[in-house]
Scaffold this active site. Structure first.
Site, PDB file in Angstrom:
ATOM      1  N   THR A   1      35.387  33.339  49.946  1.00  0.00           N
ATOM      2  CA  THR A   1      34.997  33.152  48.544  1.00  0.00           C
ATOM      3  C   THR A   1      35.141  31.714  48.072  1.00  0.00           C
ATOM      4  OG1 THR A   1      35.718  33.651  46.281  1.00  0.00           O
ATOM      5  CG2 THR A   1      37.346  33.980  47.996  1.00  0.00           C
TER       6      THR A   1
ATOM      7  N   THR B   1      31.887  50.969  49.246  1.00  0.00           N
ATOM      8  CA  THR B   1      31.667  51.528  47.903  1.00  0.00           C
ATOM      9  C   THR B   1      31.586  50.450  46.822  1.00  0.00           C
ATOM     10  OG1 THR B   1      34.045  51.815  47.633  1.00  0.00           O
ATOM     11  CG2 THR B   1      32.818  53.724  48.455  1.00  0.00           C
TER      12      THR B   1
ATOM     13  N   GLU C   1      36.436  31.009  45.437  1.00  0.00           N
ATOM     14  CA  GLU C   1      37.754  30.901  44.794  1.00  0.00           C
ATOM     15  C   GLU C   1      38.733  30.115  45.663  1.00  0.00           C
ATOM     16  OE1 GLU C   1      39.245  32.094  41.657  1.00  0.00           O
ATOM     17  OE2 GLU C   1      37.133  31.790  41.246  1.00  0.00           O
TER      18      GLU C   1
ATOM     19  N   ASP D   1      28.731  44.737  46.893  1.00  0.00           N
ATOM     20  CA  ASP D   1      28.069  44.182  48.075  1.00  0.00           C
ATOM     21  C   ASP D   1      27.891  45.242  49.152  1.00  0.00           C
ATOM     22  OD1 ASP D   1      28.391  41.903  46.615  1.00  0.00           O
ATOM     23  OD2 ASP D   1      29.443  40.766  48.165  1.00  0.00           O
TER      24      ASP D   1
ATOM     25  N   ASP E   1      42.337  52.621  55.073  1.00  0.00           N
ATOM     26  CA  ASP E   1      42.755  51.663  54.051  1.00  0.00           C
ATOM     27  C   ASP E   1      43.110  50.364  54.770  1.00  0.00           C
ATOM     28  OD1 ASP E   1      44.221  52.007  50.966  1.00  0.00           O
ATOM     29  OD2 ASP E   1      44.601  50.219  52.174  1.00  0.00           O
TER      30      ASP E   1
ATOM     31  N   GLN F   1      40.845  43.726  47.021  1.00  0.00           N
ATOM     32  CA  GLN F   1      41.155  43.739  45.590  1.00  0.00           C
ATOM     33  C   GLN F   1      40.465  42.462  45.122  1.00  0.00           C
ATOM     34  OE1 GLN F   1      41.539  43.213  42.287  1.00  0.00           O
ATOM     35  NE2 GLN F   1      43.164  41.776  42.818  1.00  0.00           N
TER      36      GLN F   1
HETATM   37  P1  NAP Z   1      34.019  45.079  44.815  1.00  0.00           P
HETATM   38  O1  NAP Z   1      32.819  45.610  44.130  1.00  0.00           O
HETATM   39  O2  NAP Z   1      35.294  44.925  44.053  1.00  0.00           O
HETATM   40  O3  NAP Z   1      34.282  46.027  46.093  1.00  0.00           O
HETATM   41  C1  NAP Z   1      35.498  45.987  46.796  1.00  0.00           C
HETATM   42  C2  NAP Z   1      35.517  47.111  47.806  1.00  0.00           C
HETATM   43  O4  NAP Z   1      36.772  47.077  48.512  1.00  0.00           O
HETATM   44  C3  NAP Z   1      35.403  48.521  47.216  1.00  0.00           C
HETATM   45  O5  NAP Z   1      34.619  49.315  48.069  1.00  0.00           O
HETATM   46  C4  NAP Z   1      36.845  49.009  47.244  1.00  0.00           C
HETATM   47  O6  NAP Z   1      36.967  50.418  47.316  1.00  0.00           O
HETATM   48  C5  NAP Z   1      37.294  48.389  48.554  1.00  0.00           C
HETATM   49  N1  NAP Z   1      38.750  48.349  48.695  1.00  0.00           N
HETATM   50  C6  NAP Z   1      39.650  47.851  47.808  1.00  0.00           C
HETATM   51  N2  NAP Z   1      40.897  47.992  48.293  1.00  0.00           N
HETATM   52  C7  NAP Z   1      40.778  48.596  49.498  1.00  0.00           C
HETATM   53  C8  NAP Z   1      41.707  49.018  50.475  1.00  0.00           C
HETATM   54  N3  NAP Z   1      43.025  48.836  50.312  1.00  0.00           N
HETATM   55  N4  NAP Z   1      41.244  49.593  51.615  1.00  0.00           N
HETATM   56  C9  NAP Z   1      39.908  49.789  51.778  1.00  0.00           C
HETATM   57  N5  NAP Z   1      38.979  49.434  50.891  1.00  0.00           N
HETATM   58  C10 NAP Z   1      39.413  48.842  49.761  1.00  0.00           C
HETATM   59  O7  NAP Z   1      33.709  43.653  45.471  1.00  0.00           O
HETATM   60  P2  NAP Z   1      32.283  42.969  45.798  1.00  0.00           P
HETATM   61  O8  NAP Z   1      31.863  42.191  44.610  1.00  0.00           O
HETATM   62  O9  NAP Z   1      31.386  43.960  46.409  1.00  0.00           O
HETATM   63  O10 NAP Z   1      32.735  41.898  46.888  1.00  0.00           O
HETATM   64  C11 NAP Z   1      32.754  42.236  48.273  1.00  0.00           C
HETATM   65  C12 NAP Z   1      33.682  41.287  49.010  1.00  0.00           C
HETATM   66  O11 NAP Z   1      33.237  39.954  48.826  1.00  0.00           O
HETATM   67  C13 NAP Z   1      35.117  41.296  48.501  1.00  0.00           C
HETATM   68  O12 NAP Z   1      35.959  41.061  49.609  1.00  0.00           O
HETATM   69  C14 NAP Z   1      35.202  40.116  47.550  1.00  0.00           C
HETATM   70  O13 NAP Z   1      36.518  39.631  47.470  1.00  0.00           O
HETATM   71  C15 NAP Z   1      34.264  39.150  48.246  1.00  0.00           C
HETATM   72  N6  NAP Z   1      33.553  38.207  47.390  1.00  0.00           N
HETATM   73  C16 NAP Z   1      32.856  38.637  46.312  1.00  0.00           C
HETATM   74  C17 NAP Z   1      32.138  37.734  45.550  1.00  0.00           C
HETATM   75  C18 NAP Z   1      31.339  38.177  44.354  1.00  0.00           C
HETATM   76  O14 NAP Z   1      30.966  37.313  43.532  1.00  0.00           O
HETATM   77  N7  NAP Z   1      30.982  39.456  44.244  1.00  0.00           N
HETATM   78  C19 NAP Z   1      32.129  36.377  45.904  1.00  0.00           C
HETATM   79  C20 NAP Z   1      32.837  35.969  47.033  1.00  0.00           C
HETATM   80  C21 NAP Z   1      33.538  36.887  47.785  1.00  0.00           C
HETATM   81  P3  NAP Z   1      37.022  51.327  45.963  1.00  0.00           P
HETATM   82  O15 NAP Z   1      35.614  51.339  45.452  1.00  0.00           O
HETATM   83  O16 NAP Z   1      37.464  52.644  46.448  1.00  0.00           O
HETATM   84  O17 NAP Z   1      37.991  50.646  45.050  1.00  0.00           O
HETATM   85  O1  F7E Z   2      35.114  35.405  35.892  1.00  0.00           O
HETATM   86  C1  F7E Z   2      35.695  33.592  32.766  1.00  0.00           C
HETATM   87  C2  F7E Z   2      36.819  33.647  33.788  1.00  0.00           C
HETATM   88  O2  F7E Z   2      35.929  37.665  36.525  1.00  0.00           O
HETATM   89  C3  F7E Z   2      34.207  34.325  35.840  1.00  0.00           C
HETATM   90  C4  F7E Z   2      34.932  37.719  41.914  1.00  0.00           C
HETATM   91  O3  F7E Z   2      33.821  38.403  42.447  1.00  0.00           O
HETATM   92  O4  F7E Z   2      33.752  35.637  41.896  1.00  0.00           O
HETATM   93  C5  F7E Z   2      34.446  36.548  41.077  1.00  0.00           C
HETATM   94  O5  F7E Z   2      35.588  35.932  40.499  1.00  0.00           O
HETATM   95  C6  F7E Z   2      34.686  33.303  34.827  1.00  0.00           C
HETATM   96  C7  F7E Z   2      36.166  32.918  34.946  1.00  0.00           C
HETATM   97  O6  F7E Z   2      34.687  36.227  38.220  1.00  0.00           O
HETATM   98  C8  F7E Z   2      36.174  36.417  30.566  1.00  0.00           C
HETATM   99  O7  F7E Z   2      37.993  33.018  33.278  1.00  0.00           O
HETATM  100  C9  F7E Z   2      35.840  34.289  30.349  1.00  0.00           C
HETATM  101  O8  F7E Z   2      36.300  31.542  34.781  1.00  0.00           O
HETATM  102  O9  F7E Z   2      33.443  37.258  36.396  1.00  0.00           O
HETATM  103  P1  F7E Z   2      34.786  36.749  36.730  1.00  0.00           P
HETATM  104  P2  F7E Z   2      35.564  35.212  39.079  1.00  0.00           P
HETATM  105  O10 F7E Z   2      36.958  35.143  38.616  1.00  0.00           O
HETATM  106  O11 F7E Z   2      34.803  33.930  39.160  1.00  0.00           O
HETATM  107  C10 F7E Z   2      34.508  35.084  42.980  1.00  0.00           C
HETATM  108  C11 F7E Z   2      33.605  34.170  43.770  1.00  0.00           C
HETATM  109  C12 F7E Z   2      35.188  36.113  43.784  1.00  0.00           C
HETATM  110  O12 F7E Z   2      35.399  35.945  44.976  1.00  0.00           O
HETATM  111  C13 F7E Z   2      35.823  37.241  43.053  1.00  0.00           C
HETATM  112  O13 F7E Z   2      36.060  38.338  43.922  1.00  0.00           O
HETATM  113  O14 F7E Z   2      34.539  33.873  33.528  1.00  0.00           O
HETATM  114  N1  F7E Z   2      35.840  34.576  31.691  1.00  0.00           N
HETATM  115  N2  F7E Z   2      36.042  35.406  29.655  1.00  0.00           N
HETATM  116  C14 F7E Z   2      36.047  35.878  31.838  1.00  0.00           C
HETATM  117  N3  F7E Z   2      36.117  36.630  32.956  1.00  0.00           N
HETATM  118  C15 F7E Z   2      36.318  37.962  32.797  1.00  0.00           C
HETATM  119  N4  F7E Z   2      36.366  38.739  33.901  1.00  0.00           N
HETATM  120  N5  F7E Z   2      36.469  38.531  31.553  1.00  0.00           N
HETATM  121  C16 F7E Z   2      36.412  37.802  30.409  1.00  0.00           C
HETATM  122  O15 F7E Z   2      36.568  38.334  29.308  1.00  0.00           O
END
Ligand code: NAP
Ligand code: F7E
Length: 323
Positions: free
Chosen positions: A126, A11, A128, A14, A59, A84
């Site tokens: 990630t 959901t 991160e 990605d 979950d 999360q």
């Molecule tokens: P997202 O939009 O926050 O989606 C997270 C998903 O995990 C949602 O479907 C959520 O369900 C589900 N989830 C959360 N807690 C859960 C639990 N306890 N049991 C089962 N499902 C649970 O994240 P995304 O951006 O699509 O990212 C996908 C994955 O890639 C994540 O693992 C994230 O950490 C990783 N990642 C993301 C990025 C990025 O830039 N987007 C980069 C690197 C890695 P609900 O919708 O019900 O909350």
């Molecule tokens: O922040 C700065 C903040 O929350 C990006 C997740 O998908 O990518 C994501 O993590 C930057 C940070 O993403 C605000 O401090 C400034 O430096 O969009 P973000 P993130 O923390 O990089 C990685 C790869 C993942 O794996 C994670 O799941 O932006 N920033 N001002 C702010 N960020 C937010 N959210 N809100 C602000 O007001």
């Protein structure tokens, strides 16, 4: 033969793009869905795939439910996207983040090891994990230094994936993905927060935008491109780890300029700095080197930041106009 896939986190942003990609390739797609009190399938509807998925309740914190989902879906491929995923929230919920993003990976790997060892596994790792960067451009050999409970939990998930690959010969790959965005990005992440606010300000529905550290730099790509890299990893003969990134890094400030420019506004007139959005420990800059993904997977990003932000702005302008 029709392939079966199980996606956790289906959901999420990605999950929706990956579900569409796999359905288009002819897979039977199963989704592990956690119980929520309100609708969580809106992204799957936006992608037009809601009715095509087999939903399995579960979950990541509940090992039994994860095990049941693996047995029921009999998957050829498992994509572990559930997490999360909001870094800022991981300081408020460090234990939940650790259980779901860290131990949850072991729940899934154990289920695969015991009941379906032929299944290929993708772990959503990630950038991160690089946190306080140890090299100017980060690749698969760069040492990790996570800066948040999220980064720490994900590092556990990454290493347990490597460990199960080496211990039990599982086809388990870890994709170290840098930030990727889309119109389906959660509203709390900075790109969507900015495009949504710029659309509202343009349409007179908001006056200003409060942000934190706008000097932070990220390597931003498009989620639709990145899910292709996930799939490609599981099509390789050998499992491995891959950095997926664009190789370009940009400040949040510049990202704001692009978004506001697109609707004829100057971000300087609307963006205010609010200490509430600064993090206890910041990741100041990330810049990935996707050379291995290009060499081994034949993957490269198709969408530059300007195109991505314009795509998000257009979608938010339309959505806000309908509200
Ligand atoms: P997202 O939009 O926050 O989606 C997270 C998903 O995990 C949602 O479907 C959520 O369900 C589900 N989830 C959360 N807690 C859960 C639990 N306890 N049991 C089962 N499902 C649970 O994240 P995304 O951006 O699509 O990212 C996908 C994955 O890639 C994540 O693992 C994230 O950490 C990783 N990642 C993301 C990025 C990025 O830039 N987007 C980069 C690197 C890695 P609900 O919708 O019900 O909350
Ligand atoms: O922040 C700065 C903040 O929350 C990006 C997740 O998908 O990518 C994501 O993590 C930057 C940070 O993403 C605000 O401090 C400034 O430096 O969009 P973000 P993130 O923390 O990089 C990685 C790869 C993942 O794996 C994670 O799941 O932006 N920033 N001002 C702010 N960020 C937010 N959210 N809100 C602000 O007001």
């Amino acid at each position: 033969m029709t392939k079966s896939a199980l996606i956790t986190g289906i959901t999420g942003q990605d999950g929706a793009y990956l579900a569409k990609l796999l359905l288009d390739k002819g897979y039977k797609v199963h989704g592990l869905v956690a119980r929520r009190s309100s609708d969580s399938r809106w992204r799957l509807r936006e992608m037009g795939v809601e009715a095509d998925i087999v939903y399995l309740d579960g979950d990541m914190a509940d090992a039994c439910s994860v095990q049941r989902a693996v047995i029921k879906s009999a998957p050829d491929e498992v994509y572990n996207l559930a997490a999360q995923s909001f870094v800022a929230a991981s300081w408020d919920q460090p234990v939940t983040t650790g259980i779901v993003d860290g131990l949850g990976v072991t729940h899934l790997l154990e289920a695969i090891r015991q009941f379906s060892p032929h299944t290929r596994f993708y772990q959503a790792s990630t950038s991160e994990m690089f946190g306080l960067i140890q090299a100017e451009q980060q690749d698969e050999n760069t040492p990790f230094y996570p800066r948040s409970p999220y980064g720490v939990a994900k590092l556990y998930g990454h290493w347990i994936t490597v460990n199960y690959r080496e211990s039990f010969n599982l086809h388990a790959s870890s994709g170290i993905l840098f930030n990727h965005e889309s119109p389906l990005r959660g509203i709390e992440f900075v790109t969507r927060k900015v495009t949504d606010a710029a659309a509202r300000i343009k349409q007179g529905k908001q006056q200003e935008l409060a942000l934190g550290n706008i000097d932070a730099k990220r390597d931003w790509g498009f989620a639709g491109d990145y899910v292709e890299a996930m799939w490609l990893m599981l099509q390789q003969d050998k499992p491995d780890d891959f950095v997926v990134a664009t190789g370009v890094t940009t400040t949040v400030r510049e990202m704001c300029r692009i978004a506001f420019d697109h609707v004829g506004l100057n971000y300087r007139d609307y963006v205010k700095i609010d200490p509430a959005f600064f993090r206890p420990a910041e990741v100041e800059v990330l810049l990935g080197n996707p050379a291995k993904a290009q060499r081994v997977l034949g993957w490269k990003p198709k969408t530059d930041l300007d195109t991505l932000i314009r795509m998000m702005m257009d979608a938010d302008m339309k959505r806000v106009a309908k509200e």
